[in-house]
Scaffold this motif. Structure first.
Motif, PDB file in Angstrom:
ATOM      1  N   LEU A  43       0.837  -1.207   0.000  1.00 28.94           N
ATOM      2  CA  LEU A  43       0.000   0.000   0.000  1.00 28.94           C
ATOM      3  C   LEU A  43       0.873   1.258   0.000  1.00 28.94           C
ATOM      4  N   THR A  46       2.529   1.863  -3.391  1.00 30.20           N
ATOM      5  CA  THR A  46       1.633   2.174  -4.509  1.00 30.20           C
ATOM      6  C   THR A  46       0.763   3.401  -4.255  1.00 30.20           C
ATOM      7  N   LYS A  47       1.010   4.080  -3.155  1.00 29.28           N
ATOM      8  CA  LYS A  47       0.199   5.260  -2.857  1.00 29.28           C
ATOM      9  C   LYS A  47       0.363   6.285  -3.981  1.00 29.28           C
ATOM     10  N   ARG A 110      -5.120  -1.653  -4.632  1.00 24.89           N
ATOM     11  CA  ARG A 110      -5.077  -0.990  -3.322  1.00 24.89           C
ATOM     12  C   ARG A 110      -6.377  -1.226  -2.555  1.00 24.89           C
TER      13      ARG A 110
END
Length: 120
Positions: A43, A46-47, A110
């Motif tokens: 997470l 890949t924010k 996500r």
């Protein structure tokens, strides 16, 4: 089945497996914890970037990405240890993280990871 479809299927298979491990009452709490660490790092890595994000968020994203791909040093050793404790091959996890980071379905992935981590 083309390459993109195969990669999307592999991503989905991993997320389903992670979800099943976390939901399984036979899985040790420790294994769930370490699997959760890996999913949280995904997470973080890949924010999505925003124009006004603080420098700390950019650093956190880069650090999470580096954690998956460092090949030497303490960061690499930590990654390998966490994968081992989660019962996941570090090589397979690195390959999976690479696919996730170049996926066109980041928003969906996500959302799935958040669903897995917030399972009660």
């Amino acid at each position: 089945m083309n390459k993109d479809q195969r990669e999307e299927e592999e991503e989905e298979t991993f997320l389903i497996s992670a979800e099943q491990l976390i939901e399984n009452k036979q899985t040790s709490p420790e294994k769930v914890l370490f699997l959760s660490v890996i999913l949280q790092a995904l997470l973080d890595a890949t924010k999505p970037e925003t124009l006004s994000e603080p420098e700390e968020e950019k650093l956190a994203r880069r650090s999470a990405q580096a954690w998956f791909f460092a090949s030497i040093g303490v960061t690499s050793e930590d990654f390998v240890d966490i994968c081992d404790l989660a019962g996941i091959s570090p090589v397979d996890m690195r390959n999976f993280a690479f696919k996730i980071l170049r996926s066109k379905e980041i928003k969906y992935i996500r959302k799935r990871i958040n669903t897995v981590l917030n399972y009660e």
